[in-house]
Write a protein that holds these residues in place. Structure first.
Motif, mmCIF file in Angstrom:
data_model
loop_
_atom_site.group_PDB
_atom_site.id
_atom_site.type_symbol
_atom_site.label_atom_id
_atom_site.label_comp_id
_atom_site.label_asym_id
_atom_site.label_seq_id
_atom_site.Cartn_x
_atom_site.Cartn_y
_atom_site.Cartn_z
ATOM 1 N N ALA A 1 0.839 -1.197 0.000
ATOM 2 C CA ALA A 1 0.000 0.000 0.000
ATOM 3 C C ALA A 1 0.874 1.247 0.000
ATOM 4 C CB ALA A 1 -0.938 0.000 1.205
ATOM 5 N N ALA A 2 1.928 1.252 0.807
ATOM 6 C CA ALA A 2 2.839 2.396 0.857
ATOM 7 C C ALA A 2 3.529 2.586 -0.494
ATOM 8 C CB ALA A 2 3.863 2.211 1.974
ATOM 9 N N ALA A 3 3.959 1.496 -1.104
ATOM 10 C CA ALA A 3 4.609 1.583 -2.413
ATOM 11 C C ALA A 3 3.648 2.151 -3.456
ATOM 12 C CB ALA A 3 5.122 0.211 -2.834
ATOM 13 N N THR A 4 2.394 1.752 -3.404
ATOM 14 C CA THR A 4 1.389 2.270 -4.341
ATOM 15 C C THR A 4 1.269 3.786 -4.224
ATOM 16 O OG1 THR A 4 0.133 0.211 -4.308
ATOM 17 C CG2 THR A 4 -1.070 2.202 -4.961
ATOM 18 N N LEU A 5 1.365 4.302 -3.001
ATOM 19 C CA LEU A 5 1.242 5.737 -2.758
ATOM 20 C C LEU A 5 2.535 6.500 -3.039
ATOM 21 C CD1 LEU A 5 -0.750 5.596 0.600
ATOM 22 C CD2 LEU A 5 -1.656 6.156 -1.679
ATOM 23 N N GLY A 6 3.598 5.799 -3.401
ATOM 24 C CA GLY A 6 4.888 6.444 -3.625
ATOM 25 C C GLY A 6 5.514 6.928 -2.337
ATOM 26 N N TRP A 7 5.245 6.194 -1.234
ATOM 27 C CA TRP A 7 5.699 6.551 0.112
ATOM 28 C C TRP A 7 7.216 6.671 0.157
ATOM 29 C CZ3 TRP A 7 8.639 4.912 4.239
ATOM 30 C CH2 TRP A 7 8.226 5.254 5.527
ATOM 31 N N GLU A 8 7.710 7.773 0.727
ATOM 32 C CA GLU A 8 9.148 8.006 0.861
ATOM 33 C C GLU A 8 9.428 8.599 2.243
ATOM 34 O OE1 GLU A 8 12.336 11.262 -0.842
ATOM 35 O OE2 GLU A 8 10.559 10.826 -2.046
ATOM 36 N N PHE A 9 10.310 7.961 2.974
ATOM 37 C CA PHE A 9 10.727 8.463 4.282
ATOM 38 C C PHE A 9 11.684 9.630 4.081
ATOM 39 C CE2 PHE A 9 13.819 8.451 7.776
ATOM 40 C CZ PHE A 9 12.964 8.618 8.860
ATOM 41 N N ILE A 10 11.418 10.750 4.773
ATOM 42 C CA ILE A 10 12.326 11.896 4.723
ATOM 43 C C ILE A 10 13.068 12.028 6.047
ATOM 44 C CG2 ILE A 10 12.513 14.408 4.488
ATOM 45 C CD1 ILE A 10 10.127 14.260 2.559
ATOM 46 N N ASP A 11 12.317 12.108 7.159
ATOM 47 C CA ASP A 11 12.974 12.319 8.444
ATOM 48 C C ASP A 11 12.000 11.995 9.572
ATOM 49 O OD1 ASP A 11 15.053 13.066 10.171
ATOM 50 O OD2 ASP A 11 14.396 15.150 10.238
ATOM 51 N N ALA A 12 12.549 11.678 10.730
ATOM 52 C CA ALA A 12 11.750 11.477 11.938
ATOM 53 C C ALA A 12 12.537 11.980 13.135
ATOM 54 C CB ALA A 12 11.396 10.005 12.137
ATOM 55 N N ASP A 13 11.822 12.560 14.066
ATOM 56 C CA ASP A 13 12.386 12.952 15.349
ATOM 57 C C ASP A 13 11.673 12.093 16.389
ATOM 58 O OD1 ASP A 13 12.947 14.110 17.852
ATOM 59 O OD2 ASP A 13 13.064 16.131 17.008
ATOM 60 N N VAL A 14 12.290 10.990 16.735
ATOM 61 C CA VAL A 14 11.668 10.012 17.628
ATOM 62 C C VAL A 14 11.357 10.627 18.985
ATOM 63 C CG1 VAL A 14 12.010 7.798 18.780
ATOM 64 C CG2 VAL A 14 12.735 8.082 16.413
ATOM 65 N N ASP A 15 12.250 11.433 19.510
ATOM 66 C CA ASP A 15 12.047 12.038 20.830
ATOM 67 C C ASP A 15 10.841 12.965 20.862
ATOM 68 O OD1 ASP A 15 14.252 10.698 21.892
ATOM 69 O OD2 ASP A 15 15.626 12.319 21.328
ATOM 70 N N ASN A 16 10.591 13.664 19.765
ATOM 71 C CA ASN A 16 9.450 14.575 19.701
ATOM 72 C C ASN A 16 8.228 13.969 19.023
ATOM 73 O OD1 ASN A 16 10.509 16.907 21.043
ATOM 74 N ND2 ASN A 16 11.865 17.176 19.278
ATOM 75 N N GLY A 17 8.343 12.727 18.544
ATOM 76 C CA GLY A 17 7.215 12.035 17.936
ATOM 77 C C GLY A 17 6.743 12.669 16.635
ATOM 78 N N THR A 18 7.691 13.156 15.822
ATOM 79 C CA THR A 18 7.316 13.753 14.545
ATOM 80 C C THR A 18 7.943 12.986 13.389
ATOM 81 O OG1 THR A 18 9.170 15.313 14.572
ATOM 82 C CG2 THR A 18 7.076 16.059 15.552
ATOM 83 N N ILE A 19 7.301 13.098 12.236
ATOM 84 C CA ILE A 19 7.799 12.429 11.041
ATOM 85 C C ILE A 19 7.479 13.288 9.829
ATOM 86 C CG2 ILE A 19 5.689 11.098 10.536
ATOM 87 C CD1 ILE A 19 7.643 8.687 9.994
ATOM 88 N N ARG A 20 8.339 13.208 8.826
ATOM 89 C CA ARG A 20 8.092 13.877 7.540
ATOM 90 C C ARG A 20 8.287 12.837 6.451
ATOM 91 N NH1 ARG A 20 7.053 18.547 4.944
ATOM 92 N NH2 ARG A 20 8.257 19.117 3.102
#
Length: 148
Positions: free
Chosen positions: A21-40
């Motif tokens: 499903a992620a591949a279908t959407l063209g999902w690409e990880f950019i960055d995550a801040d685990v301590d602050n619970g954020t993702i881009r």
């Protein structure tokens, strides 16, 4: 981030295949801040995602937001944990044409095994096109296939 493991990080770091499903959407990880619970993240909305007016169908935008709020929480979990979405709400703010879109997600609040999440989807000009909020439960990875 390559030292982290678990279903999410194993996919991000190429140790396991990306969910279809992620591949279908063209999902690409950019960055995550685990301590602050954020993702881009980034997504690639293709012409195949459009409605008769040429705009990306809302269901695909919702799927992109869904695939942003979940990973915002998944990135913070231990390798033996997963998440199960309990509630998901989307607001569509403006139409968007195919192209690269960006998902920004965050864990708003977590108490025990319940987390409140939110995400926004922006276009290449950083204009917000849709937002979402969700509630999820943290579950043992071994139980992930048996929970809704």
């Amino acid at each position: 981030m390559s030292e982290r493991s678990g279903p999410f990080w194993d996919g991000v770091n190429g140790r396991s295949p990306m969910p279809r499903a992620a591949a279908t959407l063209g999902w690409e990880f950019i960055d995550a801040d685990v301590d602050n619970g954020t993702i881009r993240l980034a997504f690639h909305a293709t012409e195949d995602f459009t409605n008769p007016t040429g705009n990306v169908l809302g269901a695909f935008l919702a799927a992109m937001l869904y695939d942003t709020v979940g990973p915002a929480l998944l990135a913070t979990l231990q390798p033996d944990q997963f998440q199960s979405t309990l509630e998901f709400k989307v607001s569509f703010l403006r139409p968007v044409r195919p192209g690269r879109l960006f998902g920004n997600g965050r864990v708003v609040h977590r108490v025990g095994d319940i987390a409140h999440l939110e995400a926004s989807l922006t276009d290449a000009d950083d204009i917000v096109i849709a937002t979402a909020s969700a509630t999820a439960r943290v579950v043992p990875l071994s139980d992930a296939e048996t929970v809704a």
